[in-house]
Design an enzyme around this catalytic site. Structure first.
Site, PDB file in Angstrom:
ATOM      1  N   LEU A 167       0.880  -1.085  -0.028  1.00 36.10           N
ATOM      2  CA  LEU A 167       0.073   0.155   0.119  1.00 36.10           C
ATOM      3  C   LEU A 167       0.898   1.227  -0.099  1.00 36.10           C
ATOM      4  CD1 LEU A 167      -3.096   0.236   2.344  1.00 36.10           C
ATOM      5  CD2 LEU A 167      -2.127   2.169   1.238  1.00 36.10           C
TER       6      LEU A 167
ATOM      7  N   GLU B  92       1.683   4.528  -2.918  1.00 41.34           N
ATOM      8  CA  GLU B  92       1.697   5.054  -4.282  1.00 41.34           C
ATOM      9  C   GLU B  92       2.676   5.405  -4.849  1.00 41.34           C
ATOM     10  OE1 GLU B  92      -0.311   5.908  -1.503  1.00 41.34           O
ATOM     11  OE2 GLU B  92      -2.177   4.920  -1.786  1.00 41.34           O
TER      12      GLU B  92
ATOM     13  N   PHE C 123      -8.076   6.257  -5.285  1.00 41.75           N
ATOM     14  CA  PHE C 123      -8.724   7.464  -5.519  1.00 41.75           C
ATOM     15  C   PHE C 123      -7.882   8.459  -5.606  1.00 41.75           C
ATOM     16  CE2 PHE C 123     -11.593   4.808  -2.891  1.00 41.75           C
ATOM     17  CZ  PHE C 123     -12.752   4.968  -3.226  1.00 41.75           C
TER      18      PHE C 123
ATOM     19  N   HIS D 193     -11.956  11.538  -0.935  1.00 42.20           N
ATOM     20  CA  HIS D 193     -12.190  10.590  -1.919  1.00 42.20           C
ATOM     21  C   HIS D 193     -12.941  11.319  -3.139  1.00 42.20           C
ATOM     22  CE1 HIS D 193     -11.776   7.808   1.458  1.00 42.20           C
ATOM     23  NE2 HIS D 193     -11.895   6.849   0.752  1.00 42.20           N
TER      24      HIS D 193
END
Lengths: 348, 430
Positions: free
Chosen positions: A64, A66, A89, A135
């Site tokens: 996890l 990015e 997102f 989000h």
């Protein structure tokens, strides 16, 4: 996800999914990775079934992180792969920005074209789905501002398929913005017909071609004579509703879907505004220093003498996204677009 | 099995250390093989166990650095007795062959000459900036010599000498420091990434290159280089973690030169050593005397070998010293005293290697002269090239941003072309 036929409705999500599986089928170097994209098929199920079909070497879950996803995509692309990475997102993509800005965008330039990075960064974006904070950002301006990136954002089911195929095939890095609120929208599209259309359009350009190409390929999605409404991505459907309502009031609005922010199809923009003499730009993102600002500036530079009225913008307010209970007040609505149309100087 | 009486075979005594008895080796530390850890994790752990078992030590002993820094050459250039080198089971480092040592020395001399030439060029205003690796040449040379032709290197801005030692033309390496807009060389032709300025971002590129190679079944090893300060960056963490999770053959090579511009290591990390960071990610770490060319080569070569054999990443920390300021724009007197620099001068990697090779009978005056002359030749060609105005087409700045230019870039290119033509015309009429 099965291939839909013309008789059943195809969703935006299944068009994206099929675009990826078709690309993976055609080219072994296409790999899909990100958070939860493997076993789960993505939190929006856009990568559903890809691991089962192509194996864990072609579609896999990452830790996890990015920046790690974007940074390893750079290395993979240097070494011959065509990574399609998913940012879960819009606002979760920010940890990857250094890799995107400093390397993905600049690598071709700083190596004089010797190292090109055919990476697609898929980003679900925008609001209108009741998402909680972090989000629902419309973050396209950050990427569009960065030289070296292409920024695509489809507004229809057909474009979801056609533009994602093109994004994967292009040698330049593409940030592919998927409007979340359109994921489950449907259209009577035949995916095998779209596949055929894509494959037969390789060397085409212009109004009849689906290809964005090197210079952009905006589409007039509703013809009109009194005013041009320019939009892209999630706002296009709202704009079309507003144009419908405006027609009842006797205003004939032409609607231009940019499809890609970069490359930016300035000629299509100039053409519609010169035709109608009035322009309203609609986008979900905050208006200050935005893509809408840029479109407005270009209209002023290129179409000043054709304008019968100042160019207006209908955008989100300059606030952090107000999720989700107050989002309806923030997003460009049909009413707000109609109000803007009313404000154009009609008594000439 | 493990001989616990050997000082370097057992880990430092600490309460939370795993049992080092042979039984523990057999069953493995519970934290690494627990069935509750999940299918993939257990599989990963078994790879580490497999490697550690083959050395007769526990996984912890394999992943933790040896009890002391690996050192083979004394500061005076004599070989350290084997039992004092810091090596032990699982941490064995055979001394490289004579011809490799001689090659390394040749590169060391050239590297030092290039460093000093560039330093001078900046002072003369012929180069914009130069981050010198003076004092770190053993690490630079080791990084290049440990790799095979098909392997990749991902260097930082301070690794020019490593890139040159890998075979890239010194002038091509230096153009970006002159102020040119591009990286100078073709990364794919040399399998050397464009020298990276944003710290540690290139480590992830290294992991990606190794991952792509692994997916295709190639046994490419990638050397990922960074400094001590860079280990504080988030991408350092993400790169080590991705490499370990995907089991890709990346050797992370940290040159700990003591300072991140002005900030000392004590402000960067409270870890016992930077090599200790490895175990947290599930990879093996080692610390080496970075001014000892023999030990640097020995540890790097073995790390590359293990990475290739086991398809696993490793971390190597080389303790060295930046003898000159961060760049010419930096004032080192503000953060370190002369005495410290003088102390490190006595550990100079070149002198140590020179003494060893002379003692071994591999280096005589004639060979020295020849090596120095070759280095001088490189410096002279650099001097000459940097003194000439680069021939560049300003319009090229538009040509590579995209595969094909956007309409806006084409228009901007024409605008600049017109401006340039105007200048030419003006100059022509004068």
């Amino acid at each position: 996800m099965s291939t839909a036929t013309a008789t059943e409705a195809t969703t935006f999500a299944s068009a994206l999914n099929t675009a990826m599986s078709d690309a993976m089928e055609e080219d072994d170097s296409v790999v899909v990775f990100g958070e939860d994209v493997g076993t789960l098929g993505g939190v929006f199920r856009i990568t559903d079934g890809l691991t089962t079909r192509f194996g864990e070497n072609r579609c896999f879950d990452t830790p996890l992180a990015e920046s790690g996803i974007a940074g390893t995509a750079v290395g993979m692309a240097i070494n011959g792969m065509r990574p399609v990475i998913e940012m879960q997102f819009d606002a979760f993509a920010y940890p990857a920005l250094e890799q995107v800005f400093s390397h993905i965008a600049k690598m071709a330039n700083r190596t004089r074209g010797r190292v090109r990075l055919p990476i697609v960064i898929r980003i679900p974006y925008g609001g209108g789905v009741g998402g909680v904070e972090h989000h629902c950002d419309s973050s396209e301006a950050y990427y569009a501002h960065t030289a070296g990136l292409k920024v695509f954002t489809p507004a229809t089911v057909a474009d979801a398929y056609l533009m994602l195929r093109e994004a994967i095939d292009t040698e330049d890095p593409v940030v592919f913005f998927e409007p979340k609120k359109l994921y489950w929208s449907k259209a009577g599209e035949d995916l095998s017909a779209l596949r055929q259309q894509y494959e037969s359009s390789a060397d085409t350009a212009g109004a009849e071609s689906p290809r964005v190409g090197p210079t952009g390929n905006a589409k007039v999605v509703r013809e009109g004579t009194d005013v041009s409404i320019i939009s892209y991505g999630p706002s296009v459907s709202t704009v079309l509703k507003a144009a419908e309502a405006a027609a009842e009031d006797g205003i004939s609005a032409e609607v231009l879907d940019l499809r890609s922010v970069v490359p930016f199809d300035e000629e299509a923009l100039v053409s519609t505004v010169e035709k109608t003499g009035r322009a309203v730009v609609v986008a979900e993102a905050q208006g200050f220093v935005s893509v809408a600002s840029e479109i407005t500036a270009r209209i002023q530079e290129r179409c000043f003498h054709s304008l019968a009225s100042p160019v207006l913008r209908v955008t989100g307010f300059d606030i952090p996204y107000p999720a989700p209970k107050l989002e309806e007040h923030h997003l460009p609505s049909v009413d707000r677009i109609l109000d803007a149309l009313d404000e154009l100087q009609w008594e000439d | 099995m493990t001989d616990n009486t050997t000082p370097h075979a057992s880990p430092p005594s600490a309460d939370n250390r795993a049992d080092t008895s042979p039984t523990a080796v057999d069953s493995g530390p519970h934290s690494l093989v627990s069935p509750a850890a999940g299918h993939e994790k257990a599989e990963h752990a078994s790879r580490i166990l497999e490697a550690s078992r083959s050395f007769g030590i526990t996984a912890e002993q394999y992943m933790l650095p040896a009890q002391q820094q690996i050192r083979m050459l004394d500061p005076d250039g004599s070989l350290v007795p084997e039992e004092q080198q810091g090596t032990g089971p699982g941490h064995e480092y055979p001394i490289p062959e004579d011809d490799v040592l001689l090659k390394a020395y040749t590169s060391l001399v050239a590297g030092r000459r290039i460093n000093d030439q560039n330093y001078a060029l900046v002072r003369q205003g012929r180069m914009a900036v130069y981050p010198s690796s003076h004092g770190q040449e053993a690490c630079q040379v080791g990084a290049a010599l440990c790799l095979g032709e098909g392997d990749w290197m991902f260097p930082t801005y301070r690794d020019s000498v490593a890139v040159i030692s890998r075979g890239v033309d010194p002038l091509d390496v230096m153009v970006s420091f002159r102020g040119d807009w591009h990286c100078g060389y073709d990364p794919k032709a040399y399998r050397v990434g464009a020298m990276s300025t944003p710290l540690t971002t290139q480590l992830l590129h290294a992991v990606g290159v190794a991952h792509a190679a692994k997916l295709r079944g190639e046994d490419t090893v990638v050397l990922a280089m960074c400094g001590d300060g860079a280990t504080s960056e988030g991408d350092f963490h993400e790169a080590l973690n991705f490499a370990a999770v995907f089991e890709v053959p990346v050797v992370f090579f940290v040159q700990n030169n003591g300072y991140a511009i002005s900030v000392p290591l004590s402000n960067q990390s409270a870890a016992p050593s930077l090599a200790h960071k490895a175990i947290g990610y599930g990879l093996a770490g080692e610390q080496v005397d970075g001014n000892d060319m023999v030990a640097v080569l020995a540890t790097l070569r073995r790390a590359v070998h293990l990475a290739r054999e086991n398809s696993m990443p490793l971390l190597l920390e080389a303790v060295t010293y930046r003898m000159q300021a961060h760049t010419n724009a930096d004032d080192e007197t503000r953060y370190r005293d002369r005495e410290e620099v003088e102390q490190w001068k006595r550990k100079d990697p070149l002198l140590r290697m020179q003494k060893l090779l002379t003692a071994k009978g591999l280096l005589d005056e004639a060979a020295e002269t020849q090596i120095a002359a070759a280095a001088e030749e490189v410096a002279a060609s650099l001097r000459q090239a940097m003194s000439a105005e680069p021939e560049e087409d300003p319009l090229e700045i538009f040509d590579h941003v995209y595969t094909e230019p956007t309409a806006q870039l084409s228009a901007q290119r024409s605008q600049l072309a017109d401006e340039l033509a105007g200048v030419d015309a003006e100059e022509g009429t004068r």
